[in-house]
Write an enzyme that holds these catalytic residues in place. Structure first.
Site, short mmCIF file in Angstrom:
data_model
loop_
_atom_site.label_atom_id
_atom_site.label_comp_id
_atom_site.label_asym_id
_atom_site.label_seq_id
_atom_site.Cartn_x
_atom_site.Cartn_y
_atom_site.Cartn_z
N THR A 89 0.80 -1.23 0.00
CA THR A 89 0.00 0.00 0.00
C THR A 89 0.83 1.29 0.00
O THR A 89 0.66 2.13 -0.88
CB THR A 89 -0.93 -0.01 1.23
P1 AMP Z 1 -1.59 -3.11 3.73
O1 AMP Z 1 -2.78 -3.86 3.31
O2 AMP Z 1 -0.89 -3.71 4.89
O3 AMP Z 1 -0.67 -2.77 2.62
O4 AMP Z 1 -2.14 -1.73 4.29
C1 AMP Z 1 -3.34 -1.18 3.90
C2 AMP Z 1 -3.97 -0.52 5.07
O5 AMP Z 1 -3.25 0.65 5.48
C3 AMP Z 1 -5.33 0.03 4.74
O6 AMP Z 1 -6.31 -0.94 4.75
C4 AMP Z 1 -5.51 1.07 5.81
O7 AMP Z 1 -6.11 0.51 6.96
C5 AMP Z 1 -4.10 1.49 6.16
N1 AMP Z 1 -3.83 2.87 5.74
C6 AMP Z 1 -4.16 3.43 4.58
N2 AMP Z 1 -3.77 4.72 4.51
C7 AMP Z 1 -3.16 4.98 5.67
C8 AMP Z 1 -2.52 6.13 6.22
N3 AMP Z 1 -2.45 7.27 5.54
N4 AMP Z 1 -1.97 6.00 7.45
C9 AMP Z 1 -2.04 4.83 8.13
N5 AMP Z 1 -2.62 3.72 7.67
C10 AMP Z 1 -3.18 3.78 6.46
ZN ZN Z 2 -3.18 -1.43 -0.38
ZN ZN Z 3 -3.70 -4.62 2.01
#
Ligand code: AMP
Ligand code: ZN
Ligand code: ZN
Length: 429
Positions: A89
């Protein structure tokens, strides 16, 4: 564009100016009330929407009718857009707004460490909002600001950080409890601002599809439900734009950061069964494990062990990562990387027992060529051709496309405007 009315009915949560969820006010930053110094007329507004974890072929499920109709009447990369490696992400969201590969913009993982800055993770708010982590890239909102355009982010990784002394003009600290409807309402409220305060570049971020994909796996009714809810939010946005006579006067780019692969509960590579974990510094686990040397232990032996063929994963010293992944030169990339095969996770006995076996059943972060990792790309608006499909392209190209649409000089980047300009009408190229 006309969205079929019957598609809007039923799925809409009506927007009204005095709605139950008043648009949040931008925190931390004082409201800006003076016009920026620029005499040129503002370009067509551009709204970049991310649906986290929206795998390219989710759209074929027939449960994203608004998205499908925007795609049909605009530009659609039917085979998807290729994320950058690693397909995570934070790295990919920053790639989208900088045009740089993660190796070049420095957000090399969701979880990383830096000798000077310490540890970075999504839940570490101090790190996420520390501009020093992000300073290797120049986000589009920074360039827009330098050229007199106002910017607004309804969540975007990097937007909470003071990068080179600047935030977007309007921004929000990430809060997963803000509902999709509140996010849409906020964007519409920004578009309602008087011309001298109105943003020209905006972002909007949805995360329900990613959450459901992780918890239940991509091929589940729960993901279908998240797809429906996110489409309802898009329907509300489209209706709000129509009501303002803006739908044909705003350029929309709707993307995902990566896709999602199913990972059965039993598909775990147990790292502690291959190497003694107390002899390494584990920076990250999951799809892409990263290891650094630990003081007092011979790391070359660990490397030699892991670089032997392994079941369900491949490990490289960072200097030997295949060139097509464009990864390994940044000092924040750990010394040794292990990448799981699609459908597998890299974990430890300790972690699994802590989780009581309740592991994520969907993952991303894999090889960015994997079909499961391909991401949504749809564009719609006055600059875009209508009813056009385009072949897959790398997500670094979105940045030069957006810089062009806003009439901004692109900062140095890894993308290629010429590769994507055919999606624009000839007079917009
Ligand atoms: P991942 O799936 O581990 O790559 O992370 C995705 C998750 O990061 C999303 O589902 C959100 O809950 C979280 N996320 C998205 N944007 C942000 C942000 N700006 N700060 C902190 N967490 C975030
Ligand atoms: Zn993502
Ligand atoms: Zn994810």
């Amino acid at each position: 564009m006309k969205i079929p009315f019957r598609l809007l009915l039923g799925s809409l949560i009506a927007f009204s100016a005095g709605c139950a969820h008043p648009p949040a006010t931008p925190p931390s930053e004082p409201a800006v009330t003076t016009a920026k110094a620029s005499s040129a007329p503002a370009p067509t507004p551009l709204l970049l929407i991310s649906i986290d974890g929206y795998r390219a072929n989710y759209i074929d499920r027939g449960i994203s009718p608004i998205l499908a109709s925007l795609a049909q009447q605009g530009v659609h990369a039917t085979d998807g857009m290729q994320p950058s490696f690693p397909s995570l992400t934070f790295p990919n969201h920053y790639t989208l707004v900088t045009g740089l590969r993660p190796d070049h913009h420095g957000i090399v993982n969701n979880t990383m460490s830096d000798p000077a800055l310490g540890k970075f993770s999504l839940s570490n708010r101090d790190a996420v909002s520390d501009g020093r982590w992000w300073a290797e890239g120049t986000p589009l909102w920074e360039t827009a600001d330098q050229h007199g355009l106002r910017t607004a982010t309804m969540f975007w990784p990097g937007s909470e950080a003071n990068i080179h002394g600047k935030h977007p003009d309007y921004w929000m600290p990430y809060d997963g409890n803000v509902t999709p409807q509140q996010r849409v309402d906020q964007v519409l409220a920004w578009l309602d601002l008087p011309a001298d305060q109105r943003p020209t570049f905006l972002t909007l971020y949805f995360d329900a599809v990613d959450h459901a994909g992780h918890t239940y796996g991509p091929d589940t009714p729960q993901v279908d439900q998240a797809l429906k809810e996110t489409d309802a939010a898009l329907a509300s946005l489209v209706q709000g734009l129509q009501k303002r006579n803006l739908l044909d006067r705003i350029n929309l780019i709707i993307v995902a950061d990566h896709g999602m692969a199913s990972v059965p509960a039993n598909n775990s590579v147990m790292l502690d069964r291959i190497i003694p974990l107390n002899q390494v510094d584990v920076v990250s686990l999951g799809v892409l494990a990263g290891l650094n040397p630990a003081k007092g232990y011979d790391f070359s032996r660990i490397e030699a062990q892991l670089e032997k063929p392994q079941k369900h994963m491949t490990c490289w010293d960072k200097s030997r990562v295949p060139a097509r992944l464009a990864y390994g030169s940044n000092p924040r990339v750990p010394q040794l990387l292990c990448l799981a095969d699609v459908g597998w996770r890299i974990t430890t006995t300790d972690y699994v027992s802590k989780k009581k076996g309740k592991l994520s059943l969907g993952e991303h972060g894999y090889d960015n060529q994997a079909p499961e990792m391909q991401a949504l790309f749809v564009a719609h608006g006055p600059a875009f051709r209508q009813g056009t499909t385009v072949p897959s392209f790398p997500n670094v190209d979105v940045y030069p496309l957006m810089a062009h649409l806003l009439g901004l000089p692109a900062a140095a980047n890894d993308g290629n405007y010429d590769a994507v300009k055919a999606m624009l009408k000839p007079d917009a190229q």
